[in-house]
Design an enzyme around this catalytic site. Structure first.
Site, PDB file in Angstrom:
ATOM      1  N   LYS A 114       2.111  -8.321   8.828  1.00 26.47           N
ATOM      2  CA  LYS A 114       3.367  -8.787   9.432  1.00 26.47           C
ATOM      3  C   LYS A 114       3.235 -10.203   9.972  1.00 26.47           C
ATOM      4  CE  LYS A 114       5.714  -4.531  10.624  1.00 26.47           C
ATOM      5  NZ  LYS A 114       6.241  -3.691  11.679  1.00 26.47           N
ATOM      6  N   LYS A 206       4.970  -0.537  -1.077  1.00 17.57           N
ATOM      7  CA  LYS A 206       5.506   0.702  -0.490  1.00 17.57           C
ATOM      8  C   LYS A 206       7.019   0.552  -0.312  1.00 17.57           C
ATOM      9  CE  LYS A 206       5.143   0.187   4.389  1.00 17.57           C
ATOM     10  NZ  LYS A 206       4.666   0.423   5.710  1.00 17.57           N
ATOM     11  N   LYS A 209      11.866  -0.638   4.775  1.00 15.77           N
ATOM     12  CA  LYS A 209      13.157  -1.150   5.229  1.00 15.77           C
ATOM     13  C   LYS A 209      13.334  -2.589   4.765  1.00 15.77           C
ATOM     14  CE  LYS A 209      12.746   1.870   9.232  1.00 15.77           C
ATOM     15  NZ  LYS A 209      11.884   2.024  10.390  1.00 15.77           N
TER      16      LYS A 209
END
Ligand code: TYM
Length: 344
Positions: A114, A206, A209
């Site tokens: 991230k 994966k 969102k």
């Protein structure tokens, strides 16, 4: 000491819920209600580790609670609540910030992914996130945590924090007549055919969102039947027929993903699904998968909409859950404050 088996898990209200959240987490929470004392949380304090629009945060909190209810979580048997209503999460997280080491946090792959090359610009909360997650779990002395595979490393860190706390404060724990293994070493529960649902457009990623390779990559729980069928039809696959045995899915990530989704949606194993579809091509498999997905997700989306249309009832359920969670959390914190030496 033997701990009473207790389940805790949480999901961030930070975007539209997708099939990965459902199969990797929510669907698996439901049967655990029959075997365990369960606490399921809407982790809104985790959501704000990255920027959230306040109106959206509120909408997603209500929607996630609606999904929990629509999937079959029973707020009478199970505690359902949102994290920010139980302030002890923040209190224990601070203590764990002082137990955990910078090096431990630095090794978290989710942090590295991230933060990327731009760690300096991230919130301090994003870096410290795993200590808050450990607090969520250990506040309730939870023994089992059902999650998808991507959370495994965070759960290992939760065990490290529990162990270090138990060691660092062993004398004080004993002096207060408490058990030496004060916090349990929590077990991750990462089981079933869909612990890592992948993007429908790229088997290396994966489903998430924020998967942005294509708007066809992610099935959202609020998608309508046509959209679900369209996304499955367009899902990346390969020209080979399905194998008859699971080993044949190796090196075929897209095929493996679709078979895993089928298995998880029908509570079967991948081996069982392949015994039915082995030898058939995707031309036959995809329509069967689309029908199955629509038959499971369609009624759930309708139930979610019904719950979302009554926000006052959702707020009531969350408030009641927070009261019950808060009572357990306060028992733990009363002990922890003494262990640490805080004067009251
Ligand atoms: P979050 O909100 O990213 O995801 C919620 C749950 O969904 C699972 N999941 C998936 N499972 C399979 N395939 C996928 N593609 C997929 N994407 C998401 C996640 O593994 C997770 O179980 N840190 C957590 C939230 C959290 C938590 C906790 C979990 C905070 N405190 C305490 C357990 C216990 C998170 O970000 O999940």
């Amino acid at each position: 000491m033997t701990f009473t088996p207790r389940v805790f898990s949480g999901i961030k209200p930070s975007g539209d819920l997708h099939l990965g959240n459902y199969l990797g987490a929510i669907r698996r929470f439901v049967p655990m209600q029959d075997t365990h004392d369960c606490i399921y949380c809407v982790v809104d304090m985790h959501a704000i580790t990255v920027w959230q629009d306040p109106a959206e945060l509120r909408r997603w909190t209500l929607e996630l609670t609606a999904a929990y209810l629509a999937a079959g979580l029973d707020p009478k048997r199970t505690i359902l609540f949102n994290q920010s209503q139980v302030y002890q999460h923040a209190e224990l997280a601070w203590i764990f910030n002082c137990v955990a080491r910078m090096g431990w946090m630095n090794r978290m792959t989710q942090w590295k992914d991230k933060a990327g090359k731009n760690a300096e610009a991230q919130s301090v909360g994003l870096f410290a996130y795993p200590a808050l997650m450990a607090a969520d779990i250990l506040l309730y002395k939870a023994t089992h945590v059902p999650v998808g595979e991507d959370q495994k490393q965070h759960l290992e860190l939760t065990r490290d924090i529990a162990q270090k706390f138990n060691n660092d404060f062993s004398a004080s724990i004993a002096a207060h007549g408490l058990d030496a293994d004060y916090f349990p070493l929590t077990e991750p529960v990462i089981t079933g055919a869909a612990t890592r649902v992948r993007s429908l457009r790229d088997g290396a990623k994966k489903m998430s969102k924020s998967e942005s390779s294509s708007d066809m990559a992610t099935i959202y729980l609020m998608d309508d039947a046509d959209m679900i069928a369209k996304k499955i039809k367009k899902a990346k696959s390969d020209p080979e027929p399905l194998p008859s045995e699971e080993v044949g899915l190796k090196e075929r990530p897209e095929a493996d993903n679709l078979v895993g989704i089928f298995a998880a949606l029908s509570d079967r194993t991948k081996a069982d699904v392949l015994s039915e579809f082995g030898g058939q091509g995707f031309g036959a498999f995809k329509p069967a998968l689309a029908d199955l997905a629509v038959s499971v997700l369609g009624p759930m989306a309708a139930e979610m909409r019904r719950y979302v249309s009554d926000p006052a009832e959702i707020e009531r359920i969350l408030g009641d859950g927070a009261t019950r969670a808060g009572a357990i959390a306060e028992q733990t914190m009363a002990e922890v404050r003494k262990i640490i030496g805080f004067v009251r």
